[in-house]
Design a protein around this motif. Sequence first.
Motif, mmCIF file in Angstrom:
data_model
loop_
_atom_site.group_PDB
_atom_site.id
_atom_site.type_symbol
_atom_site.label_atom_id
_atom_site.label_comp_id
_atom_site.label_asym_id
_atom_site.label_seq_id
_atom_site.Cartn_x
_atom_site.Cartn_y
_atom_site.Cartn_z
ATOM 1 N N ASN A 178 0.953 -1.346 -0.013
ATOM 2 C CA ASN A 178 0.024 -0.045 -0.128
ATOM 3 C C ASN A 178 0.966 1.339 -0.013
ATOM 4 N N SER A 179 0.237 2.402 0.130
ATOM 5 C CA SER A 179 0.864 3.535 0.061
ATOM 6 C C SER A 179 1.764 3.793 1.050
ATOM 7 N N MET A 180 1.843 3.186 2.286
ATOM 8 C CA MET A 180 2.264 3.734 3.706
ATOM 9 C C MET A 180 3.357 2.647 4.119
ATOM 10 N N ASN A 181 2.970 1.346 3.578
ATOM 11 C CA ASN A 181 4.154 0.408 3.809
ATOM 12 C C ASN A 181 4.798 -0.091 3.042
ATOM 13 N N ASN A 182 6.197 -0.196 3.258
ATOM 14 C CA ASN A 182 7.322 -0.957 2.288
ATOM 15 C C ASN A 182 7.536 -2.007 1.957
ATOM 16 N N TYR A 183 7.018 -2.668 3.049
ATOM 17 C CA TYR A 183 7.412 -4.330 3.268
ATOM 18 C C TYR A 183 6.123 -5.221 3.201
ATOM 19 N N GLY A 184 6.070 -6.071 2.229
ATOM 20 C CA GLY A 184 4.737 -7.225 2.375
ATOM 21 C C GLY A 184 4.630 -7.320 0.958
ATOM 22 N N VAL A 185 3.241 -7.836 1.067
ATOM 23 C CA VAL A 185 2.756 -8.235 -0.419
ATOM 24 C C VAL A 185 1.239 -8.194 -0.493
ATOM 25 N N LEU A 186 0.729 -7.942 -1.814
ATOM 26 C CA LEU A 186 -0.492 -7.835 -2.207
ATOM 27 C C LEU A 186 -0.959 -9.182 -2.380
ATOM 28 N N LEU A 187 -1.910 -9.673 -1.728
ATOM 29 C CA LEU A 187 -2.486 -11.200 -1.887
ATOM 30 C C LEU A 187 -2.928 -11.517 -3.283
ATOM 31 N N ASN A 188 -3.480 -10.731 -3.812
ATOM 32 C CA ASN A 188 -3.837 -10.950 -5.365
ATOM 33 C C ASN A 188 -2.819 -11.372 -6.283
ATOM 34 N N GLU A 189 -1.678 -10.627 -5.745
ATOM 35 C CA GLU A 189 -0.317 -10.866 -6.815
ATOM 36 C C GLU A 189 0.105 -12.342 -6.627
ATOM 37 N N ILE A 190 -0.259 -13.020 -5.532
ATOM 38 C CA ILE A 190 0.261 -14.428 -5.288
ATOM 39 C C ILE A 190 -0.951 -15.385 -5.385
ATOM 40 N N GLY A 191 -1.800 -14.784 -6.007
ATOM 41 C CA GLY A 191 -3.198 -15.739 -6.257
ATOM 42 C C GLY A 191 -4.005 -16.078 -5.054
ATOM 43 N N MET A 192 -4.135 -15.475 -3.908
ATOM 44 C CA MET A 192 -4.895 -15.878 -2.851
ATOM 45 C C MET A 192 -6.018 -15.053 -2.823
ATOM 46 N N ASP A 193 -6.447 -14.219 -4.078
ATOM 47 C CA ASP A 193 -7.771 -13.555 -3.682
ATOM 48 C C ASP A 193 -8.925 -14.611 -3.903
ATOM 49 N N GLU A 194 -9.036 -15.192 -4.981
ATOM 50 C CA GLU A 194 -10.316 -15.958 -5.421
ATOM 51 C C GLU A 194 -10.442 -17.135 -4.724
ATOM 52 N N ASN A 195 -9.411 -17.786 -3.980
ATOM 53 C CA ASN A 195 -9.731 -19.121 -3.590
ATOM 54 C C ASN A 195 -9.393 -19.157 -2.042
ATOM 55 N N PHE A 196 -8.968 -17.734 -1.537
ATOM 56 C CA PHE A 196 -8.749 -17.931 0.011
ATOM 57 C C PHE A 196 -9.627 -16.597 0.465
ATOM 58 N N ILE A 197 -9.238 -15.390 -0.095
ATOM 59 C CA ILE A 197 -9.819 -14.014 0.694
ATOM 60 C C ILE A 197 -11.160 -13.890 0.580
ATOM 61 N N THR A 198 -11.713 -14.094 -1.223
ATOM 62 C CA THR A 198 -12.985 -13.863 -1.270
ATOM 63 C C THR A 198 -13.795 -14.892 -0.587
ATOM 64 N N PRO A 199 -13.540 -16.072 -0.452
ATOM 65 C CA PRO A 199 -14.405 -17.057 0.200
ATOM 66 C C PRO A 199 -14.504 -16.543 1.774
ATOM 67 N N VAL A 232 -0.234 -8.324 3.101
ATOM 68 C CA VAL A 232 0.229 -8.451 4.381
ATOM 69 C C VAL A 232 1.331 -7.833 4.656
ATOM 70 N N VAL A 233 1.601 -7.032 5.768
ATOM 71 C CA VAL A 233 2.687 -6.015 5.942
ATOM 72 C C VAL A 233 3.566 -6.628 6.899
ATOM 73 N N LYS A 234 4.935 -6.177 6.734
ATOM 74 C CA LYS A 234 5.864 -6.621 7.760
ATOM 75 C C LYS A 234 6.445 -5.484 8.656
ATOM 76 N N TYR A 235 6.541 -5.616 9.714
ATOM 77 C CA TYR A 235 7.231 -4.657 10.805
ATOM 78 C C TYR A 235 8.428 -5.389 11.318
ATOM 79 N N ALA A 236 9.722 -4.897 11.061
ATOM 80 C CA ALA A 236 11.032 -5.238 11.747
ATOM 81 C C ALA A 236 11.936 -3.983 11.840
ATOM 82 N N LEU A 237 12.827 -4.384 12.820
ATOM 83 C CA LEU A 237 13.900 -3.168 12.950
ATOM 84 C C LEU A 237 14.701 -3.047 11.700
#
Length: 190
Positions: free
Chosen positions: A7-28, A57-62
């Motif tokens: 997203n526009s505020m986090n630098n580390y993480g992943v959009l779940l639709n980019e790894i194919g998790m929207d249709e079979n996981f998040i939508t249901p 998914v976003v990641k927070y780390a030192l």
Amino acid sequence: MPKGRPNSMNNYGVLLNEIGMDENFITPLREKYLRPITALLYPDLGGACLDSHKAFVVKYALHEDLDLSSHYDNAEVTLNVSLGKDFTEGNLYFGDFRQDPSPVPNYIEVEHVGTRGLFHRGGQIHGALPIASGERWNLIVWMRASAIRNRLCPMCNQKPELVEAEGFGDGFTETAEDDVPETVDLCSLW
């Protein structure tokens, strides 16, 4: 893992639709499990009519993203789940609603415990305090109701001019003017 920002505020993480998790996981998940809960908790936000989402998914780390400053989400309702890892500090805080800010904000702090999730209104100003050690991963699901946002964009408070888009297009849908409901609290539980 894709290299884009979630997203526009986090630098580390992943959009779940980019790894194919929207249709079979998040939508249901949204349709079968989350929508019945949001229908009860957020009827004024179209909780029973949440028909699209943006999940990441976003990641927070030192030495990476430690915290997240005050903001509101591009969503009617947000689910934030701490996926865990070992971390200290990093509580969430919640304040006013963007539509009704006070001159002196009053925040409440909520401990963000691994494997637990919380719902909140997307328009509620919130953020994450810095983690002190370790690493935390969060699943964020911005849930949207086109019946609400087709009438008034939650980000700019204007009536949207709809254009074609891939995917959910930030939750707006093309509908005939006659299909737009007269009130915001339009959905039944079933």
